[in-house]
Write an enzyme that holds these catalytic residues in place. Structure first.
Site, short mmCIF file in Angstrom:
data_model
loop_
_atom_site.label_atom_id
_atom_site.label_comp_id
_atom_site.label_asym_id
_atom_site.label_seq_id
_atom_site.Cartn_x
_atom_site.Cartn_y
_atom_site.Cartn_z
N LYS A 16 0.82 -1.34 -0.12
CA LYS A 16 0.07 -0.01 -0.19
C LYS A 16 1.14 1.29 -0.18
O LYS A 16 0.61 2.34 -1.02
CB LYS A 16 -0.69 -0.03 1.37
N ARG A 90 -9.46 1.02 8.69
CA ARG A 90 -8.77 -0.43 9.18
C ARG A 90 -10.43 -0.93 10.34
O ARG A 90 -9.66 -2.41 10.45
CB ARG A 90 -7.88 0.50 10.03
N ARG A 124 11.15 -5.44 5.01
CA ARG A 124 10.59 -4.60 4.17
C ARG A 124 11.73 -3.40 5.31
O ARG A 124 12.25 -3.75 6.27
CB ARG A 124 10.11 -3.57 5.02
N ARG A 157 10.97 -1.24 10.51
CA ARG A 157 10.24 -1.18 11.57
C ARG A 157 10.39 -1.30 12.73
O ARG A 157 10.72 -2.46 12.54
CB ARG A 157 9.24 -0.21 10.76
P1 ADP Z 1 1.04 -1.59 7.49
O1 ADP Z 1 1.79 -2.39 6.93
O2 ADP Z 1 0.07 -3.73 9.56
O3 ADP Z 1 -0.72 -1.77 7.25
P2 ADP Z 1 0.65 0.35 9.14
O4 ADP Z 1 1.97 1.35 9.05
O5 ADP Z 1 -0.52 1.28 8.07
O6 ADP Z 1 1.43 -0.92 9.22
O7 ADP Z 1 0.46 0.88 11.07
C1 ADP Z 1 1.29 0.03 11.62
C2 ADP Z 1 0.40 0.22 13.12
O8 ADP Z 1 -0.63 1.99 13.49
C3 ADP Z 1 -0.77 -0.86 13.01
O9 ADP Z 1 0.03 -2.71 13.42
C4 ADP Z 1 -1.33 -0.62 14.36
O10 ADP Z 1 -0.90 -0.98 15.68
C5 ADP Z 1 -1.86 1.20 13.88
N1 ADP Z 1 -2.35 1.86 13.11
C6 ADP Z 1 -1.94 2.01 11.91
N2 ADP Z 1 -3.31 2.52 11.23
C7 ADP Z 1 -4.00 2.79 12.08
C8 ADP Z 1 -5.40 2.52 12.35
N3 ADP Z 1 -6.66 3.48 11.36
N4 ADP Z 1 -6.39 2.40 13.25
C9 ADP Z 1 -6.40 2.10 15.04
N5 ADP Z 1 -4.68 1.78 14.63
C10 ADP Z 1 -3.58 2.40 13.15
#
Ligand code: ADP
Length: 211
Positions: A16, A90, A124, A157
């Protein structure tokens, strides 16, 4: 073009973030990664950041109402017209809130088989300075540990380890898969085969949004 309101949905590691930066470049729409918004709160040490750090390190959702209002406020502030969201909505709660406030033009679902996701996540590497994304095997930087784009230091990360990755996949299945049905019922879901090169997937996305 910059009033397109797009959401990118897919399991962690589905590409994404990589596709979002290509779309941003092509259409000039502001890109909001909820993960980046939340990570910046953690990095700045705000009260909210302290509250969510543990959830993020474990790959969990955390205080959903609070997170939703922080991300929606950010979108309202930074994206008065169109937007490209990645990582949000999400959960069904977030999808409904977004629907009540801004709505979307299309939801792009990047579908990737589960067995390749964990490999993608653990390999990554992300630039500390500009956020550019690399992979140790499939798209390594020219010089190990250094960002091709800005010369910044590459890091892994804190949630890109195998244990947290498996938890993020589990949370995705329970919480985010219902969001796909939400957009499918509204006729807004576009499914994209996310197995292939970055360029192939990007072409499929362009085709899916009819541009
Ligand atoms: P991924 O590649 O796992 O989708 P993200 O960078 O989108 O990674 O998200 C990393 C973390 O940030 C998630 O595991 C969650 O803890 C938190 N997070 C991200 N977006 C949301 C959201 N929309 N609602 C709640 N928590 C979120």
């Amino acid at each position: 073009m910059n009033d397109l309101k797009l959401v990118l949905i897919g399991p962690p590691g589905s590409g994404k973030g990589t596709q979002a930066s290509r779309l941003k470049e092509k259409f000039g729409i502001p890109h909001v990664s909820s993960g980046d918004v939340l990570r910046s709160e953690v990095a700045r040490g705000t009260d909210f950041g302290k509250q969510i750090k543990g959830f993020m390190d474990r790959g969990e959702i955390g205080p959903v109402e609070l997170i939703t209002s922080v991300v929606l406020d950010f979108i309202d502030r930074e994206c008065p017209n169109g937007f490209l969201l990645d990582g949000f909505p999400r959960t069904l709660y977030q999808a409904r809130k977004l629907d009540e406030t801004r709505g979307v033009t299309a939801a792009l679902y990047i579908s990737v088989p589960e067995d390749i996701i964990v490999k993608r996540i653990t390999g990554r590497r992300t630039c500390k300075a500009c956020g550019a994304i690399f992979h140790v095997l499939t798209s390594p930087p020219k010089k190990e540990g250094i960002c091709d784009a800005c010369g910044g230091e590459l890091m892994r990360r804190s949630d890109d380890n195998e244990e947290t990755a498996l938890n993020r996949i589990r949370v995705y299945k329970n919480e985010t898969v219902p969001v796909l049905d939400f957009y499918r019922e509204k006729g807004l879901l576009r499914t994209i085969d996310g197995d292939g090169t970055t360029d192939e997937i990007f072409s499929r996305i362009i085709e899916a949004i009819g541009q």
